[in-house]
Design an enzyme around this catalytic site. Structure first.
Site, PDB file in Angstrom:
ATOM      1  N   ASN A  44       0.844  -1.198   0.000  1.00 43.69           N
ATOM      2  CA  ASN A  44       0.000   0.000   0.000  1.00 43.69           C
ATOM      3  C   ASN A  44       0.876   1.244   0.000  1.00 43.69           C
ATOM      4  OD1 ASN A  44       0.644  -0.773   2.702  1.00 43.69           O
ATOM      5  ND2 ASN A  44      -1.045   0.399   3.528  1.00 43.69           N
ATOM      6  N   ILE A  45       0.381   2.254  -0.673  1.00 43.23           N
ATOM      7  CA  ILE A  45       1.102   3.517  -0.838  1.00 43.23           C
ATOM      8  C   ILE A  45       0.115   4.644  -0.503  1.00 43.23           C
ATOM      9  CG2 ILE A  45       2.397   4.990  -2.435  1.00 43.23           C
ATOM     10  CD1 ILE A  45       2.837   2.366  -4.140  1.00 43.23           C
ATOM     11  N   GLU A  57      -3.050  -4.667  -3.006  1.00 40.54           N
ATOM     12  CA  GLU A  57      -3.565  -5.558  -4.059  1.00 40.54           C
ATOM     13  C   GLU A  57      -3.579  -4.854  -5.408  1.00 40.54           C
ATOM     14  OE1 GLU A  57      -4.785  -4.852  -1.117  1.00 40.54           O
ATOM     15  OE2 GLU A  57      -6.141  -6.390  -0.367  1.00 40.54           O
ATOM     16  N   CYS A  93     -10.256  -4.890   0.159  1.00 36.24           N
ATOM     17  CA  CYS A  93     -11.352  -3.904   0.240  1.00 36.24           C
ATOM     18  C   CYS A  93     -12.250  -4.055  -0.985  1.00 36.24           C
ATOM     19  CB  CYS A  93     -10.783  -2.485   0.349  1.00 36.24           C
ATOM     20  SG  CYS A  93     -10.240  -1.779  -1.226  1.00 36.24           S
TER      21      CYS A  93
HETATM   22  N1  THU Z   1      -5.195  -1.531   2.630  1.00 33.34           N
HETATM   23  C1  THU Z   1      -4.632  -2.333   1.681  1.00 33.34           C
HETATM   24  O1  THU Z   1      -3.566  -2.035   1.149  1.00 33.34           O
HETATM   25  N2  THU Z   1      -5.289  -3.477   1.354  1.00 33.34           N
HETATM   26  C2  THU Z   1      -6.418  -3.936   1.961  1.00 33.34           C
HETATM   27  O2  THU Z   1      -6.908  -4.988   1.612  1.00 33.34           O
HETATM   28  C3  THU Z   1      -7.016  -3.154   3.044  1.00 33.34           C
HETATM   29  C4  THU Z   1      -6.463  -1.807   3.267  1.00 33.34           C
HETATM   30  C5  THU Z   1      -4.454  -0.319   3.034  1.00 33.34           C
HETATM   31  C6  THU Z   1      -5.055   0.994   2.613  1.00 33.34           C
HETATM   32  C7  THU Z   1      -4.486   1.931   3.652  1.00 33.34           C
HETATM   33  O3  THU Z   1      -3.174   2.347   3.245  1.00 33.34           O
HETATM   34  C8  THU Z   1      -4.318   1.067   4.899  1.00 33.34           C
HETATM   35  O4  THU Z   1      -4.372  -0.275   4.450  1.00 33.34           O
HETATM   36  C9  THU Z   1      -5.396   1.294   5.937  1.00 33.34           C
HETATM   37  O5  THU Z   1      -6.648   1.195   5.395  1.00 33.34           O
END
Ligand code: THU
Length: 138
Positions: A44-45, A57, A93
């Site tokens: 995640n970024i 993802e 998500c």
């Molecule tokens: N996030 C993801 O990268 N993947 C997921 O399946 C759920 C949430 C990230 C988004 C954000 O940077 C952090 O987790 C908190 O929501």
């Protein structure tokens, strides 16, 4: 398709190390397996303006698709707060489920892991029933 679940989960944990999550402190890694057996990873970024944040993802999917890949067999996802062990699995998500559906379809295997050995495995069709895809707009 038979594949090494442990290796895919390990790749997701390695990708999580690169997560840029200075706002939520929730770090996520994903490892996406193509039908040819190649692995693309993502983290995640986040953004200081929050909404441009990209989930792990989608990072993995966009990396892979931008390299010419379109067919995926499985994805492994790991997530937890910085410096903490995950108590819950991290499931994709809603936005990521839709993006995964675009390329993985109903039968994409989704592995949501707390560790290499402790994980929940589901098919995308059970996470996104009646998915809306290309077939719906033909
Ligand atoms: N996030 C993801 O990268 N993947 C997921 O399946 C759920 C949430 C990230 C988004 C954000 O940077 C952090 O987790 C908190 O929501």
């Amino acid at each position: 398709m038979d594949f090494d679940r442990t290796a895919l989960i390990q790749a997701a944990f390695a990708a999580r190390e690169n997560a840029y999550a200075p706002y939520s402190h929730f770090k996520v890694g994903a490892a996406l397996l193509t039908k040819q057996g190649k692995v693309y990873t993502g983290c995640n970024i986040e953004s200081a303006t929050y909404s441009p944040t990209n989930c792990a993802e989608r990072t993995a999917v966009f990396k892979a698709v931008s390299e010419g890949e379109r067919q995926f067999a499985a994805v492994a996802i790991v997530g937890s707060l910085e410096g903490k062990k995950n108590t819950l699995i991290t499931s994709p998500c809603g936005v990521c489920r839709q993006v995964l559906y675009e390329f993985g379809g109903d039968d994409l295997i989704v592995i949501m892991a707390k560790s290499e050995t402790d994980y929940k495995e589901m098919l995308l069709k059970d996470l996104l029933p009646l998915g809306f895809g290309a077939q719906n707009i033909q």
